[in-house]
Design a protein around this motif. Structure first.
Motif, PDB file in Angstrom:
ATOM      1  N   GLY A  22      -3.430   7.549  -3.058  1.00 57.25           N
ATOM      2  CA  GLY A  22      -2.676   6.311  -3.002  1.00 57.25           C
ATOM      3  C   GLY A  22      -3.415   5.090  -3.492  1.00 57.25           C
ATOM      4  O   GLY A  22      -4.595   5.142  -3.876  1.00 57.25           O
ATOM      5  N   TRP A  65       4.045   7.772   2.963  1.00 54.50           N
ATOM      6  CA  TRP A  65       3.687   7.467   1.561  1.00 54.50           C
ATOM      7  C   TRP A  65       4.864   6.834   0.843  1.00 54.50           C
ATOM      8  O   TRP A  65       5.974   7.387   0.859  1.00 54.50           O
ATOM      9  CB  TRP A  65       3.329   8.750   0.793  1.00 54.50           C
ATOM     10  CG  TRP A  65       2.314   9.583   1.487  1.00 54.50           C
ATOM     11  CD1 TRP A  65       1.044   9.217   1.817  1.00 54.50           C
ATOM     12  CD2 TRP A  65       2.481  10.922   1.951  1.00 54.50           C
ATOM     13  NE1 TRP A  65       0.406  10.233   2.449  1.00 54.50           N
ATOM     14  CE2 TRP A  65       1.264  11.302   2.543  1.00 54.50           C
ATOM     15  CE3 TRP A  65       3.529  11.836   1.924  1.00 54.50           C
ATOM     16  CZ2 TRP A  65       1.077  12.557   3.118  1.00 54.50           C
ATOM     17  CZ3 TRP A  65       3.350  13.086   2.485  1.00 54.50           C
ATOM     18  CH2 TRP A  65       2.125  13.437   3.078  1.00 54.50           C
ATOM     19  N   LEU A  66       4.622   5.727   0.187  1.00 53.30           N
ATOM     20  CA  LEU A  66       5.620   5.200  -0.742  1.00 53.30           C
ATOM     21  C   LEU A  66       5.548   6.083  -1.996  1.00 53.30           C
ATOM     22  O   LEU A  66       4.539   6.740  -2.239  1.00 53.30           O
ATOM     23  CB  LEU A  66       5.325   3.743  -1.091  1.00 53.30           C
ATOM     24  CG  LEU A  66       5.296   2.760   0.083  1.00 53.30           C
ATOM     25  CD1 LEU A  66       5.018   1.344  -0.424  1.00 53.30           C
ATOM     26  CD2 LEU A  66       6.589   2.795   0.872  1.00 53.30           C
ATOM     27  N   CYS A  67       6.602   6.070  -2.798  1.00 54.68           N
ATOM     28  CA  CYS A  67       6.656   6.871  -4.040  1.00 54.68           C
ATOM     29  C   CYS A  67       6.406   8.346  -3.733  1.00 54.68           C
ATOM     30  O   CYS A  67       5.744   9.051  -4.513  1.00 54.68           O
ATOM     31  CB  CYS A  67       5.632   6.380  -5.056  1.00 54.68           C
ATOM     32  SG  CYS A  67       5.655   4.618  -5.374  1.00 54.68           S
ATOM     33  N   GLU A  68       6.892   8.805  -2.594  1.00 53.13           N
ATOM     34  CA  GLU A  68       6.640  10.204  -2.211  1.00 53.13           C
ATOM     35  C   GLU A  68       7.167  11.161  -3.285  1.00 53.13           C
ATOM     36  O   GLU A  68       8.256  10.968  -3.828  1.00 53.13           O
ATOM     37  CB  GLU A  68       7.301  10.505  -0.863  1.00 53.13           C
ATOM     38  CG  GLU A  68       6.892  11.854  -0.336  1.00 53.13           C
ATOM     39  CD  GLU A  68       7.243  12.057   1.132  1.00 53.13           C
ATOM     40  OE1 GLU A  68       7.591  11.091   1.825  1.00 53.13           O
ATOM     41  OE2 GLU A  68       7.166  13.219   1.578  1.00 53.13           O
ATOM     42  N   SER A 115       0.847  -1.196   0.000  1.00 57.38           N
ATOM     43  CA  SER A 115       0.000   0.000   0.000  1.00 57.38           C
ATOM     44  C   SER A 115       0.882   1.245   0.000  1.00 57.38           C
ATOM     45  O   SER A 115       1.797   1.366   0.817  1.00 57.38           O
ATOM     46  CB  SER A 115      -0.870  -0.007   1.261  1.00 57.38           C
ATOM     47  OG  SER A 115      -1.503   1.230   1.379  1.00 57.38           O
ATOM     48  N   THR A 116       0.584   2.177  -0.890  1.00 57.33           N
ATOM     49  CA  THR A 116       1.457   3.363  -0.974  1.00 57.33           C
ATOM     50  C   THR A 116       1.076   4.427   0.048  1.00 57.33           C
ATOM     51  O   THR A 116       1.822   5.353   0.268  1.00 57.33           O
ATOM     52  CB  THR A 116       1.391   4.004  -2.375  1.00 57.33           C
ATOM     53  OG1 THR A 116       0.080   4.537  -2.569  1.00 57.33           O
ATOM     54  CG2 THR A 116       1.727   3.011  -3.467  1.00 57.33           C
ATOM     55  N   CYS A 117      -0.112   4.302   0.637  1.00 52.24           N
ATOM     56  CA  CYS A 117      -0.557   5.369   1.541  1.00 52.24           C
ATOM     57  C   CYS A 117      -0.977   4.783   2.882  1.00 52.24           C
ATOM     58  O   CYS A 117      -0.875   3.581   3.103  1.00 52.24           O
ATOM     59  CB  CYS A 117      -1.710   6.146   0.906  1.00 52.24           C
ATOM     60  SG  CYS A 117      -3.128   5.111   0.534  1.00 52.24           S
ATOM     61  N   CYS A 140       9.313   6.768  -7.858  1.00 54.16           N
ATOM     62  CA  CYS A 140       9.031   5.343  -7.619  1.00 54.16           C
ATOM     63  C   CYS A 140      10.333   4.549  -7.483  1.00 54.16           C
ATOM     64  O   CYS A 140      11.332   4.893  -8.128  1.00 54.16           O
ATOM     65  CB  CYS A 140       8.231   4.774  -8.795  1.00 54.16           C
ATOM     66  SG  CYS A 140       6.613   5.524  -8.966  1.00 54.16           S
ATOM     67  N   LEU A 160      -0.613   9.795  -6.346  1.00 58.19           N
ATOM     68  CA  LEU A 160       0.402   8.898  -5.786  1.00 58.19           C
ATOM     69  C   LEU A 160       1.461   9.703  -5.035  1.00 58.19           C
ATOM     70  O   LEU A 160       1.875  10.779  -5.508  1.00 58.19           O
ATOM     71  CB  LEU A 160       1.088   8.138  -6.946  1.00 58.19           C
ATOM     72  CG  LEU A 160       2.052   7.023  -6.570  1.00 58.19           C
ATOM     73  CD1 LEU A 160       1.290   5.825  -5.993  1.00 58.19           C
ATOM     74  CD2 LEU A 160       2.856   6.558  -7.786  1.00 58.19           C
ATOM     75  N   GLY A 161       1.863   9.178  -3.879  1.00 55.20           N
ATOM     76  CA  GLY A 161       3.017   9.743  -3.182  1.00 55.20           C
ATOM     77  C   GLY A 161       2.792  11.099  -2.556  1.00 55.20           C
ATOM     78  O   GLY A 161       3.740  11.861  -2.363  1.00 55.20           O
TER      79      GLY A 161
END
Ligand code: SF4
Length: 781
Positions: free
Chosen positions: A408, A624-627, A215-217, A631, A402-403
């Motif tokens: 997310g 957050w991933l990919c902030e 999960s990115t968020c 990526c 995203l990010g």
């Protein structure tokens, strides 16, 4: 990965908001809905022999239910209590006493008459057991004898001929990590886990789309996002406390969109028990519901994107976030070409939605500055599951969702341990810290001090099928070591699964309870090993939630099964017996040592070594991933992936069937009736219009059948997309084909076409081979 750190829970507004109420009638009186107080009292009654221990588990432990994640009664998203009936129902697994001797050593023919629910209620497995061919009962065996028997077999087998599997029931990261390491130490890559049959496509798709399979968020991003989309997910049923986060989101003006073939009542209105106004008057959750065909999601998403590209032709920047795409995304032109090549009528036919409806959601998302996409088995359990998820990632990448805050991609998990299983390496494609590529393999080999086999291990479904290979085949499965799991009830085609299970020389069930699979015969022996729960394991354990929070769950004072052992310790003991000359390479003295090693082997988990007290937690990868759109792919960009609309083999006049969950925790059933819609486990959910065309009335006995099997149930009319029907899982598994796996992630296909009949017609024609003839039609079509 992100720099920004989670800032902890926030408060809910105090003032009520009557505009969100379901009705002014208190407690939803007269409506079909769960009765939380009654259910809680029932759990108190069930646990009355161990109430103090039960209370300590709830207030000190990390929930072993779903992967929403909570330590004690506190989570990281909202202040205030976090508890649900799923956790309360599962609680009894941890507090119940040992099975009585008369059941442990009962005739298996009698035990086989019981359902898994009844077997579970018999109590915990007290000591190691063995049952050989011709024996009617399990006999007691010592730990030494049991492990020697397994290790003697492993010593003579080619490691391709044995396999390991672990479920997610309360399993900790330490157990997954040890299993991943032990299996490679013993020379096999045949190691798999329960995520294979739930979210493996999410991980695979997100890895190829954005470079990271998680999960990115965070849940906090739901609260205040412009649009929160639940795609093929009934979070209100499977992750009940998520409704509290949905309530918080609604209070901030978030629009909630539900996409599902069945207009699930649980996602419409909910009475959140821990929020006074919601408990009293209910909360309206869904702002809009899109009833898509089963398997029609890719077409729906193509429709959304087609409208975006059309909007762009009129006004540049009206739908696509060009700044984000130009800096952070590959593949725009080829995606556009693919999407625009589809005609609207193709998209309408496959999705089951009109062009106007698809455009409506496209425009809502185009106008929104933020969105979070949450999904579950409705998208993953298909033979095109990975494409489904990459298509969701396409939407997010085109809009730059995203990010950053309130944006997310979130594959919401249903099992507390499942997020960690792959990340720890209990997976044929994965080692801690990455994949099986040469670079990661040699990095992990240096840490472990032994060689990791290079051949590709098998996924769980294939390992099972390998049991039926000829004896001289190099992958003929001869020993299957299972930690939990009940394949008879979770894998498609139970009759076939039974044949596979019976055709294994030695089957090991490391578990806390009996289930129907435990009772199946084996060619040489069925060995049952009693495991500790996560709350009993000395030194505690950790589990990773959907939002990547790694929670520490301490050992909790209370009664113990005298002979049960920590699961990681059993694997280590076994490994040392198989390779005594190398035992120094696989030794762990306690879970602290395991956590120290995880921190090195899986760099994202650096920090796990410091978790040691109740409430300790950290979030890997940050908020957050990919902030900032960066990526973790080789060129730091996200990839738009072109996917085809799947060919759905549903001839006219036939139905597409999928499965749903009722009052259950994964395959464990807690009530025969679903409190949200009053459906019985054998109700077949269908649209009244479809029923009328077949002359079926509500409550009529019906038969759904195809070339794989038959399901006998009763018709229940619900708001489901016409042409689609739903049955409960696992009861409906007989209809699902065996051996059909998604090509990238290996998840079994759990949907198929069926013919539906009134039972009386079906039986009337059965003798004349009517049913068989109709199946031929289905095959030809
Ligand atoms: S929502 Fe999930 S994590 Fe929270 S208490 Fe319920 S089962 Fe446990």
């Amino acid at each position: 990965m992100g720099e920004t750190k989670h800032t902890g829970p926030v408060k809910l507004p105090r003032k009520p908001d009557p505009s969100l109420w379901v009705s002014k009638v208190p407690f939803g009186l007269g409506k079909v809905k769960p009765h939380h107080i009654r259910d809680t009292m029932k759990v108190v009654w069930e646990n009355k022999d161990n109430l103090r221990f039960a209370t300590r588990i709830l207030t000190q432990g990390v929930c072993d239910g779903c992967a929403l994640g909570v330590s004690g009664l506190k989570d990281q998203t909202l202040t205030g209590p976090h508890l649900c009936t799923t956790r309360l129902n599962v609680l009894r697994l941890n507090t119940m006493p040992a099975m009585e001797e008369k059941y442990v050593h009962a005739d298996v023919a009698d035990l086989r008459k019981m359902s898994s629910t009844e077997l579970r209620q018999l109590g915990r497995i007290p000591y190691p057991l063995i049952r050989k061919p011709g024996e009617k009962k399990f006999s007691r065996i010592s730990w030494d004898d049991a492990l020697d028997k397994i290790s003697d077999k492993m010593k003579v087998l080619d490691p391709k001929k044995f396999a390991f599997y672990t479920t997610s029931r309360g399993i900790t990261n330490e157990v997954y990590y040890t299993l991943g390491k032990v299996s490679r130490f013993l020379g096999t890559n045949n190691v798999d886990n329960a995520s294979r049959i739930c979210h493996s496509p999410s991980k695979t798709a997100l890895s190829r789309s954005i470079g990271v399979g998680a999960s990115t968020c965070s849940y906090k991003d739901w609260i205040g996002t412009d649009v929160l989309v639940f795609w093929g997910s009934v979070a209100a049923n499977n992750q009940p406390v998520s409704t509290k986060y949905m309530y918080a989101a609604k209070r901030k003006g978030t629009k909630i969109i539900i996409i599902n073939p069945y207009h699930e009542p649980a996602m419409d209105n909910y009475w959140v028990p821990s929020i006074a106004e919601s408990a009293l008057f209910g909360t309206k959750i869904a702002d809009d519901v899109y009833q898509v065909n089963i398997g029609g999601d890719i077409a729906f998403m193509h429709g959304i994107m087609k409208h975006w590209f059309t909007m762009e032709e009129m006004v540049h920047g009206s739908a696509i976030d060009h700044e984000f795409v130009s800096k952070h995304v590959n593949g725009l032109e080829s995606l556009k070409e693919k999407v625009m090549a589809y005609e609207w009528d193709q998209l309408e036919k496959s999705s089951g939605l009109t062009k106007e409806r698809m455009m409506e959601l496209a425009e809502l998302l185009a106008k929104s500055k933020s969105a979070v996409f949450v999904w579950s088995m409705g998208l993953t359990q298909h033979r095109f599951g990975t494409d489904n998820i990459s298509q969701v990632a396409n939407l997010a990448l085109l809009r730059g969702f995203l990010g950053r805050e309130h944006c997310g991609l979130m594959p919401i998990r249903g099992h507390s341990g499942v997020q960690g299983s792959g990340e720890m390496g209990a997976d044929p494609f994965v080692l801690p810290g990455g994949g099986m590529d040469d670079a990661n393999r040699s990095r992990v080999e240096t840490i472990w001090g032994f060689e990791i086999p290079k051949w590709q291990g098998d996924i769980v479904g294939v390992s099972l099928e390998n049991a039926l290979l000829p004896d001289d085949h190099e992958r003929k499965l001869e020993l299957y070591y299972l930690s939990g799991g009940n394949f008879l009830e979770t894998m498609p085609n139970p009759d076939f699964v039974k044949r596979c299970l019976e055709n294994i020389d030695i089957r090991v069930h490391q578990d806390i309870i009996f289930n129907t699979s435990t009772l199946v015969d084996a060619k040489e022996a069925v060995i049952v090993l009693p495991a500790m729960t996560r709350y009993e394991q000395p030194g505690g354990g950790t589990s990773t939630s959907t939002e990547r929070m790694v929670y520490f769950s301490p050992e909790i004072k209370g009664p113990r099964m005298e002979e049960a052992r920590a699961e990681w310790e059993i694997y280590v003991d076994l490994a040392k017996r198989v390779k005594p000359d190398k035992k120094h390479l696989i030794d762990f003295k306690d879970p602290f040592e395991i956590r120290e090693e995880i921190a090195k082997a899986a760099p994202n988990y650096d920090g796990i070594q410091h978790l040691q007290s109740r409430g300790d937690v950290f979030q890997w990868g940050g908020l957050w991933l990919c902030e900032g759109g960066i990526c973790p792919t080789p060129d730091k960009k996200g990839n738009l992936i072109t996917v085809e609309i799947p060919e759905l083999r549903k001839p006219e006049g036939h139905f597409y069937v999928t499965s749903r969950r009722g009052k259950q925790f994964n395959s464990m059933i807690y009530h025969e009736t679903d409190p949200f819609n009053d459906a019985d486990r054998y109700d077949l959910l269908l649209n009244e219009k479809d029923a009328a065309a077949l002359g079926i009335k509500e409550g009529d006995p019906v038969v759904a059948f195809n070339q794989y099997g038959t399901f006998h149930g009763r018709a229940k009319f619900v708001e489901i997309k016409t042409g689609n029907v739903e049955v409960h899982w696992p009861e409906g598994n007989a209809l699902i084909p065996k051996g059909v796996y998604e090509k990238y992630a290996g998840i079994p296909e759990y949907n198929t076409a069926v013919i539906l009949e009134k039972a009386e017609t079906y039986f009337a024609h059965k003798d004349t081979k009517y049913a068989e003839k109709r199946v031929e039609e289905l095959e030809m079509d």
